[in-house]
Motif scaffolding. Structure first.
Motif, PDB file in Angstrom:
ATOM      1  N   ILE A  34     -17.874 -45.085 -38.007  1.00  0.00           N
ATOM      2  CA  ILE A  34     -17.157 -44.474 -36.880  1.00  0.00           C
ATOM      3  C   ILE A  34     -17.055 -45.454 -35.715  1.00  0.00           C
ATOM      4  CG2 ILE A  34     -17.112 -42.510 -35.280  1.00  0.00           C
ATOM      5  CD1 ILE A  34     -16.851 -41.723 -38.263  1.00  0.00           C
ATOM      6  N   SER A  35     -15.849 -45.608 -35.182  1.00  0.00           N
ATOM      7  CA  SER A  35     -15.637 -46.570 -34.097  1.00  0.00           C
ATOM      8  C   SER A  35     -14.429 -46.140 -33.262  1.00  0.00           C
ATOM      9  CB  SER A  35     -15.363 -47.947 -34.689  1.00  0.00           C
ATOM     10  OG  SER A  35     -14.150 -47.890 -35.436  1.00  0.00           O
ATOM     11  N   THR A 207     -17.014 -38.456 -29.227  1.00  0.00           N
ATOM     12  CA  THR A 207     -18.122 -39.345 -29.570  1.00  0.00           C
ATOM     13  C   THR A 207     -18.438 -39.178 -31.060  1.00  0.00           C
ATOM     14  OG1 THR A 207     -20.401 -39.917 -29.049  1.00  0.00           O
ATOM     15  CG2 THR A 207     -19.801 -37.601 -28.804  1.00  0.00           C
ATOM     16  N   TYR A 208     -19.576 -39.719 -31.519  1.00  0.00           N
ATOM     17  CA  TYR A 208     -19.931 -39.637 -32.937  1.00  0.00           C
ATOM     18  C   TYR A 208     -20.103 -38.172 -33.351  1.00  0.00           C
ATOM     19  CZ  TYR A 208     -20.851 -44.564 -32.195  1.00  0.00           C
ATOM     20  OH  TYR A 208     -20.716 -45.879 -31.881  1.00  0.00           O
ATOM     21  N   ASN A 220     -14.498 -36.323 -36.144  1.00  0.00           N
ATOM     22  CA  ASN A 220     -13.846 -37.631 -36.045  1.00  0.00           C
ATOM     23  C   ASN A 220     -12.906 -37.717 -37.229  1.00  0.00           C
ATOM     24  OD1 ASN A 220     -17.134 -38.904 -35.475  1.00  0.00           O
ATOM     25  ND2 ASN A 220     -15.601 -38.629 -33.871  1.00  0.00           N
ATOM     26  N   ALA A 324     -20.558 -37.731 -40.903  1.00  0.00           N
ATOM     27  CA  ALA A 324     -21.022 -38.573 -39.802  1.00  0.00           C
ATOM     28  C   ALA A 324     -20.859 -40.058 -40.167  1.00  0.00           C
ATOM     29  CB  ALA A 324     -22.469 -38.266 -39.463  1.00  0.00           C
ATOM     30  N   ASN A 355     -27.001 -38.004 -37.011  1.00  0.00           N
ATOM     31  CA  ASN A 355     -26.700 -37.484 -35.664  1.00  0.00           C
ATOM     32  C   ASN A 355     -27.145 -36.043 -35.418  1.00  0.00           C
ATOM     33  OD1 ASN A 355     -25.375 -39.931 -35.469  1.00  0.00           O
ATOM     34  ND2 ASN A 355     -23.352 -39.068 -35.851  1.00  0.00           N
TER      35      ASN A 355
END
Lengths: 399, 354, 85
Positions: A34-35, A207-208, A220, A324, A355
């Motif tokens: 994830i980015s 966010t994540y 995401n 995640a 997470n």
């Protein structure tokens, strides 16, 4: 009848790896994909995180020996993953047996359609992308690149359960003797279309993503392609194939509750899990691990959690969501998680639900947060989508 | 093997087909490059509250599906399977243009939700409260046939008794304009009665929704039996006749024994040769029919073909407007549908009177 | 305020495509969701966009909408407060 459905090959390209081995290494080493988004220019780039395949279109095209800007990214990813699966299954002549291809996608060639939407009328530079808008076009391209001819090839689009349904259909066609061998899975690339679409639903996390956490903020988006080769028992026997695992059960149901949201207590999910267990002839106690849909949206995780509590009568097996790591890869999610489930069976490994910090207030479900080694025989994998589509797949070590 | 019956039909097309009492008694002709459906009074089928967010594809499907369910006399079904080449493409296009025009700002969710290919099957499930199996196939010209095949498999394997199967596609401006650029759609209007003599590239693009209740149980409304179906991603002309004969052979028929062949000719000079090959070859002594001069072409236009075949079996008449050759069939018992689009995605569907 | 309420009713009808509803059908304090106009969660998202686009008010969390969109009255009050602030 009552034949087993063997898995003899797998291929995947995702945010955490360009092939099966790299995906597994990332899963066991906690390497997330994830980015911030880098390959699409969007005004939302600072508000969202995504699970992007790190290779650019040009790099993917180079790998496939194609000229620049040949195809939609969906097709590029799809061909790479499908080829890996076919290679692992040791298939030299794909047309030798009755072989099919079933692929799931939601965006198809939308990445190119949105890019050239107005430009098509200004010049003919991108006219080769016009027909790519058809979801089936990516499947036709994959078939052609696998050399599959005069065969059954179709495309399924049931939102985020598309690839899970492709696997289900493939297994059914082998069981009913319609095919001896079938490549099943899905491909979806990121696009402005999906980014903005999910944005309007206000379910994107900035966010994540944190599946099953009380403070989860949404999903995401991710992109990936993943395929599996399914073969009949008789073909496996005839060719002395190594079997990676089996598709033991499958169930499809509709929540019939809302166009996008899951019902409060996951009625459709419960039905899908029930059906899958029935097909497999198993009781809920037989499940060693659940690879949950777990998108980290407030609605999904609550609904799915309650559905698990219902089907397992409170005794929920060890479970985790791998989103995640990869983000939610939409149509492909079911195939990505099928590959991860088979790898889990092969390595007797449960992946951590990254997470996660705080259990949800509605129940006490706590996912696995650490990598765990444990003997696994049967894994249940869920995939749910808009339109109330709920699909459950069961994977097993033995037929 | 368990028989699979076509217990009802429902159609919204460029002809007056939404009333099941009618059967092409009155033909509507067109002189255009695109054709829209003759719209039923949607308000008679859909409440305003339900209709307010519905894309045209969903409205057409709702009417067609309701007609089919009513005729079959079923309140609910075991499964819903829908084929669509492009889903509610009108809303997809509006969403894309809004993304570009508004620079990704102030976008609303409705169009995005309707853009999901499975929105039709999902909304039908929501409407009738069907929690059963729900699938959507999106593979160009075999989207509808994939749905038929799935339903056939489920009924044969006794996984379901009554299944709602359908095909739907919308006609939308941007899609038409772009596909005309690449000669997939004709540049000049063609009179529908002259479609096969157009001598030009591309098709006359249209839209429509066709739904059917397939069942493991025969009843008084039954139209006929769906015997077999097969699809091919590619098929060269050199093997076409052999494959068709093989398919018929697997179902105990020779080309000579077939009562009627219905072809998917769409007037595209580059691709109608597939049908001509069969028409002048293995089916030269077989009565032949076609329908895309009435329905227009779209990914699920073969749903109109399936509707036509079912109606022929039940009424035991072949409407004059669909006849492709002079051969007559007095009591049609077996009908083969053959369709392909631009040389890809070929399908063979065999129906039988019961 | 009265003008704003009328404007909101017109906008709601247009944005949500409520063909069979007129401004007179919507009372200022009639519930918009559930029993009243029968709006649902997708409509709530549509209204959030309307607030942003037409009044420059951004809601980060769709849950905030529940109270704001209770009725035309509550919407007008909220918009007036936000504008005044």
């Amino acid at each position: 009848m009552g034949k087993g459905v063997a898995i003899t090959g797998m291929g995947i390209i995702s945010a955490i790896g360009e092939d099966v081995a790299e995906n597994y290494r990332s899963l066991i080493s906690g390497q997330i994909g994830i980015s911030k988004i880098s390959q699409i220019e969007t005004v939302h780039k600072n508000e969202i995180m995504v699970g992007e395949v790190s290779l650019t279109n040009s790099e993917l095209e180079e790998r496939l020996g194609l000229p620049k800007n040949s195809w939609s990214r969906t097709s590029l990813l799809g061909v790479i993953a499908a080829k890996e699966a076919v290679a692992q299954a040791g298939i030299s002549d794909i047309n030798k047996e009755r072989t099919g291809l079933i692929s799931g996608t939601t965006v198809g060639g939308m990445d190119k359609s949105e890019q050239y939407f107005y430009e098509y009328f200004e010049n003919n530079d991108a006219w080769h992308h016009i027909n790519g808008l058809h979801a089936g076009d990516s499947t036709q391209k994959i078939a052609r690149n696998l050399g599959l001819e005069e065969s059954f090839a179709t495309t399924i689009s049931t939102a985020c359960s598309s690839a899970a349904n492709a696997i289900m259909l493939g297994a059914r066609m082998i069981k009913s003797g319609q095919l001896d061998r079938v490549v099943v899975g899905g491909a979806d690339c990121l696009s402005k279309f999906t980014i903005n679409g999910f944005k309007t639903l206000m379910i994107l996390s900035d966010t994540y993503n944190t599946p099953f956490d009380e403070n989860r903020k949404g999903l995401n988006l991710g992109e990936a392609a993943a395929y599996l080769v399914l073969e009949s028992d008789s073909l496996v026997e005839k060719e002395g194939k190594e079997v990676l695992g089996y598709v033991k059960g499958y169930g499809n149901a509709n929540d019939a509750f809302h166009q996008t949201a899951s019902s409060d207590y996951g009625d459709g999910a419960v039905l899908a899990m029930e059906k899958a267990l029935k097909v497999a002839g198993l009781t809920p106690e037989a499940i060693d691990y659940v690879n949950a849909h777990g998108t980290a949206t407030p609605n999904n995780d609550l609904s799915e959690g309650r559905a698990m509590l219902r089907i397992f009568e409170g005794k929920v097996p060890k479970f985790s969501s791998t989103k995640a790591f990869t983000g939610h890869t939409l149509a492909t999610a079911g195939a990505v998680e099928a590959v991860y489930s088979v790898l889990a069976l092969q390595n007797d490994t449960i992946y951590p639900n990254l997470n996660f910090k705080t259990p949800m207030k509605e129940f006490e479900l706590v996912p696995e947060t650490e990598l765990r080694k444990e003997q696994l025989n049967v894994i249940l994998s869920n995939s749910f989508g808009f339109g109330g589509n709920c699909t459950t797949l069961l994977f097993s070590k033995k037929a | 093997m368990k028989a699979v019956y076509i217990n009802s039909v429902g159609s919204v097309s460029a002809q007056k087909t939404f009333n099941n009492e009618d059967f092409l008694e009155e033909i509507v002709t067109y002189n255009d490059t695109t054709i829209r459906v003759i719209e039923p009074d949607y308000k008679a089928y859909i409440t305003p509250a339900a209709a307010r967010r519905m894309a045209k594809g969903i409205k057409m499907s709702t009417v067609s599906a309701k007609t089919a369910m009513e005729e079959a006399g079923v309140e609910n079904i075991d499964a819903i399977i829908v084929g669509t080449g492009l889903g509610c493409i009108g809303d997809s296009e509006k969403f894309v243009s809004a993304i570009i025009d508004n620079k990704e700002q102030f976008l609303t969710p409705t169009r995005f939700i309707q853009s999901s290919h499975n929105t039709v099957s999902g909304q039908i499930a929501l409407g009738v409260g069907c929690k059963g199996y729900n699938f959507t196939y999106v593979h160009s010209a075999i989207s509808f046939e994939s749905s038929l095949l799935d339903a056939l498999m489920q009924i044969r394997n006794k996984e379901a008794t009554n299944i709602l199967v359908g095909g739907v596609d919308e006609l939308v401006d941007h899609h038409v304009d772009t596909h005309r650029l690449i000669d997939h759609i004709k540049h000049k209007p063609v009179d529908s009665s002259q479609l096969l003599q157009s001598n030009s590239k591309g098709c006359v693009m249209a839209e429509g929704a066709h739904f059917f209740v397939l069942s493991g149980q025969k009843q008084s409304s039954t139209y006929g039996e769906l015997v077999a179906i097969t699809t091919y991603n590619t098929l060269s002309k050199s093997v076409l006749s052999e494959k068709v004969s093989q398919f018929l052979g697997q179902n105990g028929l020779t080309p000579e024994e077939l009562d009627l062949a219905i072809f998917g000719n769409n007037g595209d000079i580059d691709f109608d040769s597939y049908y001509e090959l069969l028409g002048k070859g293995i089916f030269k002594n077989t009565p032949q029919a076609y329908y895309k001069h009435l329905s227009g072409e779209f990914d699920t236009a073969s749903g109109f073909g399936f509707w036509l075949a079912a109606k022929i079996l039940k009424s035991q008449t072949v409407p004059t407007a669909v006849k492709l050759n002079q051969l007559e069939v007095s009591r049609p018992k077996t009908i083969l549908l053959y369709n392909q689009y631009r040389g890809e995605n070929h399908s063979l569907v065999l129906l039988r009177r019961c | 305020m009265t003008d704003l309420k009328l404007e909101l009713k017109e906008k709601i009808i247009e944005q949500l495509n409520l063909e069979d509803v007129s401004v007179d059908d919507i009372g200022d304090s009639d519930p918009l969701f559930g029993e009243g106009l029968g709006l649902d969660s997708i409509d709530a998202l549509e209204l959030i966009v309307m607030l942003d686009k037409d009044y420059g008010i951004k809601l980060a969390d769709p849950k905030e909408g529940r109270q704001i969109f209770e009725s035309v009255e509550t919407m007008a009050t909220y918009i007036t407060q936000q504008k005044g602030a």
